[in-house]
Design an enzyme around this catalytic site. Structure first.
Site, PDB file in Angstrom:
ATOM      1  N   LYS A  46      73.284   6.138 -41.378  1.00  0.00           N
ATOM      2  CA  LYS A  46      72.314   6.642 -40.404  1.00  0.00           C
ATOM      3  C   LYS A  46      72.986   7.041 -39.092  1.00  0.00           C
ATOM      4  O   LYS A  46      72.585   8.032 -38.474  1.00  0.00           O
ATOM      5  CB  LYS A  46      71.220   5.608 -40.139  1.00  0.00           C
ATOM      6  CG  LYS A  46      71.656   4.385 -39.369  1.00  0.00           C
ATOM      7  CD  LYS A  46      70.488   3.485 -39.052  1.00  0.00           C
ATOM      8  CE  LYS A  46      70.931   2.275 -38.250  1.00  0.00           C
ATOM      9  NZ  LYS A  46      71.511   2.639 -36.947  1.00  0.00           N
ATOM     10  N   THR A  47      74.015   6.287 -38.674  1.00  0.00           N
ATOM     11  CA  THR A  47      74.693   6.654 -37.428  1.00  0.00           C
ATOM     12  C   THR A  47      75.391   8.003 -37.576  1.00  0.00           C
ATOM     13  O   THR A  47      75.397   8.825 -36.661  1.00  0.00           O
ATOM     14  CB  THR A  47      75.707   5.572 -37.030  1.00  0.00           C
ATOM     15  OG1 THR A  47      75.025   4.321 -36.902  1.00  0.00           O
ATOM     16  CG2 THR A  47      76.369   5.916 -35.704  1.00  0.00           C
ATOM     17  N   ASP A 228      67.102   5.846 -32.467  1.00  0.00           N
ATOM     18  CA  ASP A 228      67.756   5.034 -33.486  1.00  0.00           C
ATOM     19  C   ASP A 228      67.011   3.708 -33.641  1.00  0.00           C
ATOM     20  O   ASP A 228      66.328   3.244 -32.718  1.00  0.00           O
ATOM     21  CB  ASP A 228      69.205   4.779 -33.072  1.00  0.00           C
ATOM     22  CG  ASP A 228      70.027   4.153 -34.178  1.00  0.00           C
ATOM     23  OD1 ASP A 228      69.600   4.198 -35.355  1.00  0.00           O
ATOM     24  OD2 ASP A 228      71.104   3.605 -33.884  1.00  0.00           O
ATOM     25  N   GLU A 229      67.152   3.075 -34.810  1.00  0.00           N
ATOM     26  CA  GLU A 229      66.527   1.766 -35.096  1.00  0.00           C
ATOM     27  C   GLU A 229      65.038   1.790 -34.750  1.00  0.00           C
ATOM     28  O   GLU A 229      64.504   0.876 -34.115  1.00  0.00           O
ATOM     29  CB  GLU A 229      67.244   0.651 -34.311  1.00  0.00           C
ATOM     30  CG  GLU A 229      68.729   0.536 -34.593  1.00  0.00           C
ATOM     31  CD  GLU A 229      69.049  -0.064 -35.969  1.00  0.00           C
ATOM     32  OE1 GLU A 229      68.107  -0.292 -36.755  1.00  0.00           O
ATOM     33  OE2 GLU A 229      70.231  -0.289 -36.255  1.00  0.00           O
ATOM     34  N   GLN A 259      64.295  -3.276 -42.749  1.00  0.00           N
ATOM     35  CA  GLN A 259      65.157  -4.020 -41.824  1.00  0.00           C
ATOM     36  C   GLN A 259      64.444  -4.333 -40.509  1.00  0.00           C
ATOM     37  O   GLN A 259      65.088  -4.584 -39.487  1.00  0.00           O
ATOM     38  CB  GLN A 259      66.442  -3.233 -41.549  1.00  0.00           C
ATOM     39  CG  GLN A 259      67.303  -3.023 -42.795  1.00  0.00           C
ATOM     40  CD  GLN A 259      68.625  -2.361 -42.471  1.00  0.00           C
ATOM     41  OE1 GLN A 259      69.521  -2.961 -41.885  1.00  0.00           O
ATOM     42  NE2 GLN A 259      68.742  -1.102 -42.853  1.00  0.00           N
ATOM     43  N   ARG A 610      74.686  -6.803 -45.595  1.00  0.00           N
ATOM     44  CA  ARG A 610      75.844  -6.741 -44.699  1.00  0.00           C
ATOM     45  C   ARG A 610      77.147  -6.790 -45.498  1.00  0.00           C
ATOM     46  O   ARG A 610      78.216  -6.466 -44.975  1.00  0.00           O
ATOM     47  CB  ARG A 610      75.867  -7.930 -43.720  1.00  0.00           C
ATOM     48  CG  ARG A 610      74.683  -8.098 -42.791  1.00  0.00           C
ATOM     49  CD  ARG A 610      74.347  -6.860 -42.033  1.00  0.00           C
ATOM     50  NE  ARG A 610      73.339  -6.090 -42.743  1.00  0.00           N
ATOM     51  CZ  ARG A 610      73.061  -4.814 -42.514  1.00  0.00           C
ATOM     52  NH1 ARG A 610      73.736  -4.144 -41.618  1.00  0.00           N
ATOM     53  NH2 ARG A 610      72.116  -4.189 -43.190  1.00  0.00           N
TER      54      ARG A 610
END
Length: 727
Positions: A46-47, A228-229, A259, A610
């Site tokens: 995503k980044t 973002d997020e 998330q 993770r």
């Protein structure tokens, strides 16, 4: 609608660069105008999508000054900025929500009656102001502790409730009394030309909502908005997004409902659904290809999160090799669990894995204590990420400050830390006058304290209190060599009344803080038995190395300890998810509602995803919680994992679990090792005597009174690495 004219100073994003993207990533990057939502699964890049989209917009002619990217941490914003700058000459404004609001309010604060140079209060400032207001309103600070009142006001602001609206909604109980505190708090903030963190959001919303000309100007300024997020946005943040972007505006939000783990601080998972309702013609792109984890890990994560109902269906997949099974081990207690984790870490690192590639996750901060103790005893370097490590906790640092002053009287930082801890009537005014005297007479602070009886600027009572403090330190210093480090530390704690201060504080954390002080005293005593020539200076030097771990850069070789919440956004080769027990993970506070359990499941999902290569899960049969040893039930999340990808220790060949290999051979359950009256030695607790022995499915369980403990410890003999010693 065209993006805008191309300029000579803006380089084209080359086709080879775009070819690095998968089809879904490229679709999001090349999206033209209008609302866009990118549902980006864990590890799906995503980044990269955000940064490439920004670079693509600029390369196609969009003025960098008209692009705004917002996220939740300065670290994330900085990383995005660096990536964009590697692709285009000029990066746009990339910042956190709070820093953007501060920037806007510096220009617009006059509209809400504030000067542009207002002060921003942090949490410590806010709590100090609340304490003062509680005193001024003649309320009982034990009934209205600053932490609880501050939390209530934070939740009011997250709900966009000003003091009047809050008072109207809280006519009974705790909230009824908090209402006037909230009103007075806001009045004093305004009088001080100050805003707290939540005010930055609320006041920005007020400016853009209530002043159309300001809203239009900021919309014209930032024609392209990227968030973002997005799943972590709270109501004021989502309102800010809607106010900055017109309903058909160029707003791109990136997030993953699976998330969303911050409901307790106001994040609302429904915002992703509401986005598609509030913005016209939204285009949705879903990223499912994972570039981090093995297919085995992803199948486990997909299986667990599928039990949730509040989500956008997606299925993470990877082109990596299958990878090892997810392994689960049922342990005897929390010490056995920590020992098993330490042994696995040792095996992993002996096979070439660097420690910084290993992370241990737990549900609550309190769980770190046992892991820290075991890793320290095993001399495995570690760092507690996103929280306060043992030697950084306030009460531990206070006692260490006294000890440091015994070794180094000139340590001004330690003087200022404990000159009025426990309270001895030496306030900030006295301290300022001591500093002024030291500066005027070219003295160090401890020298000025030694001359307190001749400082005319101090009232007689203040001179007497400072002199008493100095004499107490001198007495401790004179006894240091005679008593030794452990006895000296105990004397300091007793004679200063530090424990009594904690007992009388009425704080919920007081028992834990007292336990931390006792653990420190035990650690000092243990050092006298483990060091060849134990000295106070040597102990403090060792502690300083542990304390400084938090400031080391990531390339230093250390194991990462953190809560599952703090793991968000990180990745590691190997992950241990510990404490998988009902009431702990999922946490007891979540069990009374579906939403609560689903958030806990999302948190477990975050922990699993993770990991790049291996996941090790563990639970304990019994655990000491709130001072009581209780039987534990295995977490439902373990039962939700697919059986074909789960390897349970004891049900399969241990050779398959290379990272769980024990460096010390485990004796058989039937072998009698110890009997009451045996003298034993333990690598962490020192020497002791076995008081009682009972049999369990894990072998012998011994009650042992160790030399430095007032109460016996329960020890599983087959895991404890105890040895008999001669009488």
């Amino acid at each position: 609608m065209p993006l805008g004219p191309k300029t000579d100073t803006q380089p084209e994003v080359s086709m080879p660069l775009l070819d690095e993207l998968n089809p879904q990533q490229r679709e999001a990057v090349e999206h033209g105008t209008g609302p866009l939502i990118v549902v980006a699964g864990a590890g799906s890049g995503k980044t990269r999508v955000i940064t490439y989209r920004i670079a693509h917009l600029i390369a196609k002619g969009v003025d960098p000054g008209s692009v705004l990217g917002v996220t939740f941490t300065n670290k994330a914003a900085g990383e995005m900025r660096e990536r964009v700058e590697r692709m285009v000459a000029h990066a746009p404004l990339l910042c956190t929500f709070h820093s953007f609001c501060a920037r806007l309010l510096r220009r617009e604060a006059g509209r809400i009656g504030f000067p542009g140079d207002f002060t921003i209060y942090d949490e410590t400032d806010s709590k100090a102001l609340i304490r003062r207001i509680v005193r001024d309103l003649k309320l009982n600070p034990k009934e209205f502790p600053a932490a609880a009142v501050t939390s209530e006001i934070e939740h009011a602001k997250i709900g966009l409730l000003d003091p009047e609206a809050y008072a109207a909604s809280r006519r009974y109980g705790f909230g009824k009394t908090v209402a006037p505190i909230y009103a007075e708090y806001q009045a004093r903030l305004r009088a001080a030309h100050a805003m707290d963190f939540d005010d930055l959001l609320m006041n920005t919303v007020a400016v853009l909502r209530d002043h159309p000309d300001a809203r239009d100007r900021w919309r014209r300024r930032f024609r392209y908005l990227l968030v973002d997020e997005f799943q972590d946005t709270n109501p004021p943040q989502y309102m800010l997004v809607k106010l900055l972007a017109a309903p058909d505006g160029n707003v791109c939000v990136v997030g993953d409902p699976d998330q969303s783990i911050y409901q307790w601080r106001g994040a609302d998972i429904r915002h992703i659904v509401e986005f598609e309702r509030d913005f016209r013609g939204v285009r949705r792109v879903t990223l499912e290809q994972n570039y981090r984890s093995t297919p085995t890990i992803l199948r486990s994560a997909n299986a667990v999160i599928a039990y949730n109902t509040m989500r956008h269906p997606k299925n993470l997949w990877s082109e990596r090799d299958e990878g090892a099974s997810v392994s689960f081990r049922q342990c005897f207690d929390e010490y056995d669990e920590a020992d098993r984790v330490a042994n696995a870490i040792r095996e992993l690192t002996s096979n070439g894995l660097q420690r910084q590639e290993i992370a241990v996750f737990y549900r609550t901060n309190a769980q770190s204590r046992v892991f820290e103790e075991v890793l320290m005893a095993e001399r495995i370097p570690y760092v507690v990420v996103g929280t306060v490590g043992f030697y950084q906790r306030k009460e531990v640092k206070d006692v260490l400050a006294y000890l440091r002053l015994i070794v180094n009287p000139a340590d001004a930082v330690s003087i200022e830390r404990i000159i009025n801890v426990p309270p001895r009537g030496i306030g900030s005014t006295t301290l300022e006058r001591l500093r002024a005297y030291a500066a005027e007479h070219l003295l160090m602070l401890h020298e000025a304290i030694a001359q307190a009886d001749r400082i005319e600027a101090l009232p007689a009572a203040a001179r007497k209190r400072v002199a008493a403090f100095h004499e107490q330190l001198q007495r401790f210093r004179s006894l240091a060599e005679e008593l030794g480090p452990a006895n000296l530390a105990r004397l300091i704690v007793d004679e200063t009344g530090y424990i009594e201060m904690l007992k009388k504080s009425g704080e919920e954390q007081a028992p834990d803080r007292i336990e931390n002080v006792e653990e420190l005293l035990g650690a000092i005593a243990n050092s006298e038995h483990t060091e060849e020539t134990p000295t106070l200076r040597g102990f403090l030097e060792n502690v300083a190395l542990v304390s400084e771990i938090d400031t080391w850069e990531s390339e230093h070789d250390r194991v990462n300890l953190m809560t599952a919440h703090n793991s968000k956004g990180l990745e590691f080769a190997v992950v241990f998810v510990t404490g998988l027990e009902e009431g702990l993970f999922p946490h007891a506070n979540s069990l009374d509602s579906r939403d609560g359990v689903e958030e806990e499941r999302r948190l477990f999902y975050v922990g699993l995803t993770r990991a790049k290569d291996r996941v090790f899960l563990s639970a304990a049969d019994s655990r000491t919680r709130f001072g009581q040893n209780t039987d534990q039930e295995r977490s439902r999340f373990v039962d939700e994992l697919p059986e074909e990808d789960l390897l349970i220790a004891g049900e399969a060949d241990e050779a398959e679990m290379t990272a769980a290999a024990m460096p010390h051979p485990a004796p058989s359950v039937e072998e009698a090792l110890f009997a009451p009256g045996d003298r034993v030695a333990h690598p962490s607790f020192g020497e002791g005597e076995v008081l009682d022995v009972r049999e369990s499915s894990c072998g012998q369980v011994c009650a042992v009174r160790f030399r430095n403990d007032e109460e016996p410890r329960t020890v599983a003999a087959r895991f404890a690495r105890m040895t008999k010693v001669a009488h």
